[in-house]
Structure formats: C-alpha cells, structure tokens
Write an enzyme that holds these catalytic residues in place. Structure first.
Site: not given
Length: 353
Positions: A137-140, A339
């Site tokens: 998700g957003c951390v990738a 994160m």
C-alpha cells in the site's frame, strides 16, 4: 551507496475538481443519507483536484470486480510504461540497461504481474530480474526505493527501477458506504511514478546527479494488522482504516526517525528535505507534530495532496520528484518517509549532491 538517476510521475488524463467528485459521490443511490458526512469529509481533506483513469460518468456503470480488474490491468500497464519510459529518458538510459525491475501496486491484481507486461511493452532484456510487490500500500513507494538500494549496494555497475501504479478509483465496484470508505473517497486518486537508480560506479559513468541513497530502515509495528489495509471480496477492495491511525504515527514514528538518524550521526535539525507520503491532513499533521517540524517542512507534501490527492504508493515518489526539482543545498541530508499496511514505516536516508 546508490544514486537516483531519474524520477518521473504519470497521471491519467481525466482531472476533476474536488467539488465535482463530491457531487458525483453524493449522487450515488447507495449514498442516500450520507450526503452531509461526504461533503464534510471531502471539504476537510485539503484536496483540490484529482486524476482518474476513466471519465467520471463511467464509474456508476462499473459494478463488477472482474470487469474493473480488466480495466486496471490495461490502464496500469499504460501508465507504468509511460512512467518508466520517462524516468529512463531522464536518466539517459535505455530499457535494455535495466538489470532489475520492481513494481508496486495494491489496487488491482495481475498474473502475469505488471512488471512482465511492462517489460514486454518497453523491450527490457529477457534476463531482467522482476520483483512484484503487492500489499504494501502507501508504504511501497519508499519501500521500493529501499529495495532498489539493497540490490545496488551489491551491484555497483547495476541499474534498477521501481514502477508504482495505483488506480484507487477502480477499487469501488459494488461499493457500499462504510466510514473508512467515505474517508478514502475524499483522498484517494489514480496515478503512477517510476524511479531509476544506479550503483555507484554506473552512476559515475552516466553522470547521475540525483540524490544518493545512503540507507533505509523498516519497522513493522506489533498488533497493528487492522490499522490499515483492504478486505478483498466479490465487490472489490473494501478499505480498512482505523480511527487510531494518527495515534499510531505519533506513538512510533518519532522514535523511528530519531534512532535512524542518530545511527548516522544526524538529528531532525540536520535534515534539509522531508520527502513524506501525503496520507491526509491528520497524518501529515501527526508527522509534523511528532517530529517537531516547522510548518514549511512538509510544504511539498501538502502541495502534492492538494493537487493530485493520495496516490497510495506512487504519492511519495511524486513528492520525491518535486523535491529534486526544488532541491535543498548541496550536501544536505534528506529523509523519505512512508507508512502503510502491516502497520509499518519505511525510512530512506538521502543526500543531495
């Protein structure tokens, strides 16, 4: 050490104001009775406009997950090819120069994965190493840059690329309103980005002048699986978003950052560029407060949120591109922060030339 040689952001052609998107959401029959909260959430999101992969009028007719996923594969490959071609062009490199291709997405499913499809379209070598990332998700975005560095530390003559494609608008077929979903409807959008990086010897050969990647740090937080993510079912992806998300950021991120920086003899006051994922106003404010940053420190993060919304993994790479275009003084450290589901953080230490 490795060096960023090129970063390119790609956005789909359909751009809408937040007001247009709000009006579209409240017109959905299943949203009857939710108009006030939708308008309140959309107004407070600090998002002015977003890009979508389809014209707005097409979405009410898209009710089947399989149909949405077919569109995802087609459009994600198109945007991924555009992003990677742009990053290679900025780097002065050719597709056949790539040794490793990492792809990141959490908004659609593809087997063969996006990297295989992009490799065929762009003419990458048959022996290119492919690493598809799903579920971060957003951390990738930050995690993908960190994994580029992990490879290139042992391959000083190597070239590696990350392609992130997120089509958040296609995760809603058959959608029924939930509070996390309503929050997501105010923030998320579609887009892609690519980063090309080179090992230290290859970077010297091609004259790469982007920031150095010095180190990275991952932290998976305990008992936090339901903080953020998706529940995947016949109707598509149902957003999981805990109301405690900002509190989790405040609990862990400050120590993560100060400990990581201290291991390199640095503190937050030494950081000249904060390359931070624009998760939303509450998250950006939580990061600012827990790290005791000035209001201007995350200016590019706020600007990205306002102009294009939250692109999940691709967003922090758009902020990276904007930071490279408006760099801090030579020699300044930079810190990339993202994160995401797990719940976890990824930190990447940069140094500007």
């Amino acid at each position: 050490m490795s060096v960023i040689a090129g970063v390119f952001g790609a956005l789909p052609p359909y751009r809408y104001s937040q007001r247009e998107l709000t009006d579209s959401f409240v017109s959905i029959p299943d949203f009857e009775g939710y108009e006030d909260i939708v308008r309140q959430l959309h107004a407070s999101a600090k998002v002015n406009s977003r890009h979508l992969v389809l014209p707005l009028e097409k979405y009410p007719k898209l009710t089947d997950f399989g149909e949405a996923n077919k569109i995802f594969i087609e459009k994600a490959v198109d945007l991924g090819v555009q992003a990677l071609a742009g990053a290679l062009d900025e780097s002065g490199l050719r597709p056949e120069d790539l040794d490793v291709l990492i792809t990141a997405t959490v908004t659609g499913l593809a087997v063969p994965s996006l990297d295989a499809r992009i490799a065929g379209r762009l003419g990458l070598r048959a022996d290119v190493r492919r690493v598809p990332l799903f579920g971060l998700g957003c951390v990738a975005g930050a995690a993908g840059v960190a994994r580029l560095h992990d490879y290139l530390r042992g391959a000083p003559d190597g070239v590696a690329a990350l392609v992130s494609v997120e089509l958040c608008s296609l995760t809603y077929p058959g959608y029924k309103p939930t509070l996390p979903g309503l929050v997501g409807s105010a923030l998320f959008a579609d887009g892609a980005a690519a980063v090309v990086a080179a090992g230290v010897k290859r970077a010297q050969d091609i004259g790469a002048d982007g920031p150095d990647i010095l180190d990275s740090r991952s932290h998976l937080y305990p008992d936090s699986l339901r903080t953020m993510g998706y529940d995947v079912g016949s109707a598509g992806f149902e957003l999981v978003l805990s109301r405690d998300l900002a509190a989790v950021v405040e609990q862990y991120l400050g120590n993560d950052v100060t400990t990581f920086l201290a291991s390199h003899g640095l503190s937050t006051t030494d950081v000249g560029a904060w390359v931070t994922h624009p998760g939303g106003p509450k998250i950006i404010n939580a990061i600012t407060e827990t790290l005791d940053l000035s209001p201007q420190a995350l200016e590019l993060t706020w600007r990205s949120l306002g102009e294009i919304g939250n692109l999940s993994s691709a967003s922090v790479l758009h902020v990276l591109r904007d930071t490279i275009a408006k760099p801090p003084p030579s020699g300044s450290p930079g810190l990339m922060i993202a994160m995401g589901p797990g719940f976890c953080s990824e930190l990447v230490l940069l140094r500007w030339h």
